[in-house]
Enzyme design. Structure first.
Site, PDB file in Angstrom:
ATOM      1  N   PHE A  78      -3.573  28.434   3.927  1.00 51.98           N
ATOM      2  CA  PHE A  78      -2.603  28.672   5.004  1.00 51.98           C
ATOM      3  C   PHE A  78      -3.137  28.356   6.398  1.00 51.98           C
ATOM      4  O   PHE A  78      -2.388  28.411   7.371  1.00 51.98           O
ATOM      5  CB  PHE A  78      -2.060  30.122   4.972  1.00 51.98           C
ATOM      6  CG  PHE A  78      -1.281  30.440   3.739  1.00 51.98           C
ATOM      7  CD1 PHE A  78       0.014  29.983   3.573  1.00 51.98           C
ATOM      8  CD2 PHE A  78      -1.854  31.187   2.718  1.00 51.98           C
ATOM      9  CE1 PHE A  78       0.735  30.256   2.419  1.00 51.98           C
ATOM     10  CE2 PHE A  78      -1.136  31.473   1.559  1.00 51.98           C
ATOM     11  CZ  PHE A  78       0.164  31.006   1.412  1.00 51.98           C
ATOM     12  N   HIS A 187       7.280  33.830  -1.161  1.00 48.13           N
ATOM     13  CA  HIS A 187       6.389  32.981  -0.355  1.00 48.13           C
ATOM     14  C   HIS A 187       6.891  32.911   1.087  1.00 48.13           C
ATOM     15  O   HIS A 187       8.103  32.979   1.337  1.00 48.13           O
ATOM     16  CB  HIS A 187       6.364  31.574  -0.974  1.00 48.13           C
ATOM     17  CG  HIS A 187       5.250  30.712  -0.495  1.00 48.13           C
ATOM     18  ND1 HIS A 187       5.333  29.973   0.664  1.00 48.13           N
ATOM     19  CD2 HIS A 187       4.024  30.457  -1.023  1.00 48.13           C
ATOM     20  CE1 HIS A 187       4.216  29.308   0.832  1.00 48.13           C
ATOM     21  NE2 HIS A 187       3.393  29.590  -0.169  1.00 48.13           N
TER      22      HIS A 187
END
Length: 220
Positions: A78, A187
């Site tokens: 990320f 998500h």
């Protein structure tokens, strides 16, 4: 096989490096770096481990692929390098962070500050061809990162595993839920964040669990 990975992880994972699948994975990765644009740079493939030694791990966040855009991937799930535009999923993570803790998100998408506090930002696949998401899946990385999750689950206690989305949740099936705390939600991608990621409060839940077990919380 001599793998350039942080020493504590090298000791824990040495058995994996001798297995045939890992030798084939190394050969595949070397060939790909020689013939394609592949991310992250070779020196950053194992950055998540370098910044978060085995003994320091408190929290594990599981991602899927590295970012496949130019100069984005830096070896942490990320995360992007300082000068790179913050991607949509991380933008949503920062929105939830602000909502959850009231913390003003930083202007950089570089999550090294989390890693240095004990957050292992682990992608399931550690390399990817430029502009070709999923291109290095099913080449051996998933087996390797399963072994990382397994050794953490077996040898440590009171970790927090943050599993965003169905892929991470399937990968997390090898975690012992009696020894560790598992936080699950959809998500943070723009395609799914509105389906339960927003409002899931993973950051406050993580710190509550850590503090309840006498562990220093994360400064998110």
């Amino acid at each position: 096989m001599d793998v350039k990975i942080e020493q504590s992880w090298k000791e824990k994972l040495q058995g994996e490096f001798e297995k045939e699948y890992f030798k084939q994975l190394v050969a595949f990765a070397k060939q790909q770096y020689q013939t394609h644009n592949v991310y992250p740079p070779p020196s950053k493939i194992f950055s998540a481990f370098a910044l978060c030694p085995f003994g320091s791990v408190k929290v594990v966040i599981i991602g899927q692929d590295p970012y496949h855009g130019y100069n984005q991937a830096n070896g942490l799930a990320f995360s992007v390098s300082d000068e790179v535009t913050i991607p949509p999923s991380l933008t949503n993570i920062y929105k939830e962070l602000k909502s959850d803790l009231g913390t003003q998100p930083p202007k950089t998408g570089n999550l090294e500050r989390w890693a240095q506090q004990g957050v292992l930002l682990l992608n399931a696949t550690l390399t990817v061809e430029a502009n070709n998401p999923g291109s290095h899946q099913n080449k051996g990385w998933e087996e390797f990162t399963d072994s990382v999750i397994r050794v953490l689950s077996e040898e440590k206690e009171n970790l927090v595993f943050i599993l965003w989305g169905s892929y991470a949740q399937r990968k997390g099936e090898i975690i012992d839920p009696f020894k560790h705390h598992i936080i699950q939600s959809p998500h943070p991608s723009p395609f799914s964040a509105d389906k339960g990621f927003f409002g899931s409060k993973p950051f406050s839940k993580t710190n509550y669990y850590l503090q309840a077990n006498g562990i220093k919380p994360i400064k998110w």
